[in-house]
Design an enzyme around this catalytic site. Structure first.
Site, PDB file in Angstrom:
ATOM      1  N   HIS A 427      42.172  72.521 -15.988  1.00 57.96           N
ATOM      2  CA  HIS A 427      42.185  71.050 -16.019  1.00 57.96           C
ATOM      3  C   HIS A 427      41.473  70.443 -14.818  1.00 57.96           C
ATOM      4  CE1 HIS A 427      46.312  70.405 -13.793  1.00 57.96           C
ATOM      5  NE2 HIS A 427      45.586  71.311 -13.203  1.00 57.96           N
ATOM      6  N   GLU A 428      41.151  69.161 -14.944  1.00 56.50           N
ATOM      7  CA  GLU A 428      40.318  68.446 -13.965  1.00 56.50           C
ATOM      8  C   GLU A 428      38.941  69.081 -13.806  1.00 56.50           C
ATOM      9  OE1 GLU A 428      40.978  65.525 -13.036  1.00 56.50           O
ATOM     10  OE2 GLU A 428      42.926  65.655 -13.978  1.00 56.50           O
ATOM     11  N   GLY A 429      38.428  69.601 -14.897  1.00 53.47           N
ATOM     12  CA  GLY A 429      37.109  70.228 -14.880  1.00 53.47           C
ATOM     13  C   GLY A 429      37.223  71.720 -14.714  1.00 53.47           C
ATOM     14  N   GLN A 434      32.739  72.739 -12.714  1.00 54.67           N
ATOM     15  CA  GLN A 434      32.655  72.541 -11.263  1.00 54.67           C
ATOM     16  C   GLN A 434      31.462  73.291 -10.683  1.00 54.67           C
ATOM     17  OE1 GLN A 434      34.522  70.329  -9.869  1.00 54.67           O
ATOM     18  NE2 GLN A 434      35.886  70.046 -11.612  1.00 54.67           N
TER      19      GLN A 434
END
Length: 581
Positions: A427-429, A434
């Site tokens: 999650h969050e990329g 990234q």
């Protein structure tokens, strides 16, 4: 205070001795804040760690119900003013540095990552509104979150879009204007919404990415058409907004955090107010996303750290085997065996390196008004999110191995810690996203942060070279960093269409070099202080040995990863789809 959470001296070493936060904030205030955080984490967050894993969120006709102990813990968190800690006094906050708040969060994440997700998202939500919202929006939506009465979420992903935000299809139709600004009616579906519904707060403030278009108009294409909207669960008169929980996602770990599929506008359209101007949504949301990325990395480091401390405690108590060549006498604690020491040192190098990396980034946030720090923070943010997520998870895996068969049972916390941490590389990329951001945007397109990092690595190497005890470490770091720079130069001269084919191996290599630098920073400080250390000799020697271990056993991996990138390997990128049949 005896527990398996983060060792207080570790926090003080990083926060005070290394980062100097006590030079910009009152040490007595910071100590009291950390004391309070550690105490509440142990007494209110840790006790329901396993309970919330079993009593998962439940969707009923009147909404989502979460484990009651979560709500009790978060009310105590709010009563002690911890939601407000990092906000300006003008907003009812304590005005503490972000780095101190990050250290506080590490205690709570270590104790109970799932419960900690609620304040993490709420604080980031309130900060975004306080930054970009109108005075009326701040008063109505941010202040109740800063008080901890309302919680917040971020609503980005959709079932058909996932991480591809250009494909967001949620529509926002203009609906007049009131005291809170231009009003819209939102229709669409949001997926993977952590804290999307729960019964622990009075209200929930959703920050929703959507595209402005009248009912019969085509939606704008791409990310430039994204706008940001404040969409509360309950409206000002207490009436429910047009938001329905269509289902819960049943997660492998992180189970105390309700994760929801939300339907907006099943009836008249969910009422929302735009933040700023149309088309500014993604730029605004990046503030919350980047704060969340640092928090995800920090949470991963904290969970890995707890697994490491549990491993050390178990290895000291578990009697099994005898030293090599000894056949008689009693069994020895497994911590005396060389392979167990290797596993523990690997964990220590990963989790303490990850924690230091995250707190360094948090300190950069405090000093972001300086151009060099802002550039370096931008460069490091994808790494801060990803390296701890990958390697603290690896440390949790090792924790299970140290515990042997017991580690694979639910009777010990290490299996749940691994399950909880497994989400963080996603999650969050994801790691791949990234990696593309790091190599594509932050290095090949810009490069300003790279110059700052080069200067800081050179300064650290210079300090290390003046210490006989660190002989060779500075040279090893300089060599690895030179390899990274050589590969970057080769990529810049290569084929633009293929630059990101091996972005993830590049991130692994780049991350190891950066964490090597972070470890050398700690080793330089620990070595300089050992002469006057008194009772801290073992602690400081442990830091120096962990740095040496990282350099001897981890940094050599950089060469292998970079060789793949340098050779522009196409073995994966050009694999025919039939390869996978």
């Amino acid at each position: 205070m005896a527990h398996s959470l983060i060792v207080r001296r570790d926090i003080e070493f990083l926060l005070y001795d290394w980062l100097g936060v006590d030079r910009v904030a009152d040490r007595e205030t910071l100590d009291a804040f950390l004391d309070l955080s550690e105490k509440l984490a142990v007494e209110a967050f840790l006790p329901h760690y396993k309970q919330a894993d079993v009593e998962e969120p439940e969707l009923t006709a009147d909404g989502v119900h979460i484990c009651p102990a979560i709500g009790t813990a978060l009310r105590q968190y709010a009563d002690l003013g911890l939601f407000a800690a990092g906000f300006d006094e003008a907003l009812g906050g304590l005005g503490l540095p972000y780095s101190a708040c990050a250290a506080s969060f590490a205690y709570f994440a270590s104790a109970n990552l799932a419960t900690s997700a609620y304040p993490m998202l709420t604080v980031a939500n309130a900060r975004l509104i306080a930054t970009f919202g109108t005075e009326a929006q701040i008063e109505h939506f941010a202040l109740p979150q800063i008080e901890g009465r309302w919680f917040g979420t971020m609503c980005l992903s959709e079932p058909q879009a996932g991480s591809s935000l250009a494909d967001v299809r949620t529509r926002a139709e203009p609906d007049g204007e009131d005291e809170l600004g231009p009003r819209y009616r939102l229709v669409g579906n949001k997926m993977w919404i952590s804290g999307g519904d729960q019964d622990a707060s009075e209200n929930i403030v959703h920050l929703v990415l959507a595209k402005v278009a009248a009912r019969n108009e085509a939606l704008p294409e791409g990310t430039n058409g994204l706008s940001l909207f404040i969409v509360p669960k309950r409206l000002g008169d207490g009436a429910p907004n047009d938001i329905a929980v269509a289902g819960l996602n049943h997660k492998m770990g992180y189970r105390g955090t309700a994760n929801c599929l939300l339907n907006l506008g099943e009836s008249t359209g969910a009422v929302g107010w735009i933040v700023g101007e149309p088309g500014e949504g993604l730029r605004q949301m990046f503030q919350m996303m980047n704060e969340a990325r640092i928090s995800v990395g920090l949470g991963a480091a904290a969970v890995g750290y707890r697994g490491y401390r549990l491993s050390v405690a178990y290895a000291k108590e578990r009697l099994q085997g005898r030293p090599v060549g000894v056949r008689t006498g009693g069994q020895v604690p497994i911590i005396e065996h060389a392979d167990v020491k290797r596993m523990l040192l690997t964990q220590k190098a990963y989790v303490e390196g990850a924690l230091a990396l995250c707190l360094y980034a948090a300190r950069l946030v405090d000093m972001e008004d300086e151009a060099d720090n802002a550039s370096l923070l931008g460069l490091l943010t994808p790494l801060v999110k990803t390296w701890p997520s990958e390697y603290a998870l690896a440390a949790n895996d090792i924790a299970i191995q140290v515990h042997g068969g017991y580690g694979y049972t639910r009777d010990f916390d290490v299996e749940q810690l691994w399950r909880d941490n497994r989400l963080n590389p996603i999650h969050e990329g994801t790691t791949g996203i990234q990696a593309a951001d790091l190599l594509g945007r932050k290095i090949l397109r810009d490069g300003s942060g790279l110059k700052v990092l080069d200067s800081r690595i050179a300064g650290c190497v210079g300090r290390a070279d003046s210490s006989p005890e660190l002989a060779g470490l500075g040279e090893a770091l300089s060599g690895a960093w030179a390899q990274v720079q050589e590969v970057i130069d080769r990529l810049l001269a290569g084929q633009p269409a293929r630059l990101l084919d091996n972005a993830t191996p590049f991130l692994w290599a780049f991350g190891h070099v950066v964490v090597g630098w972070i470890w050398l920073e700690q080793a330089v400080l620990a070595t300089a202080r050992k002469a006057a250390s008194g009772d801290e000799g073992d602690f400081l020697a442990g830091k120096a040995r962990a740095a040496r271990f990282f350099f001897e056993c981890e940094l050599p991996k950089v060469d292998g990863w970079l060789s793949v990138v340098s050779a522009a390997s196409d073995v994966a990128a050009d694999a025919p789809l039939a390869t996978f049949d």
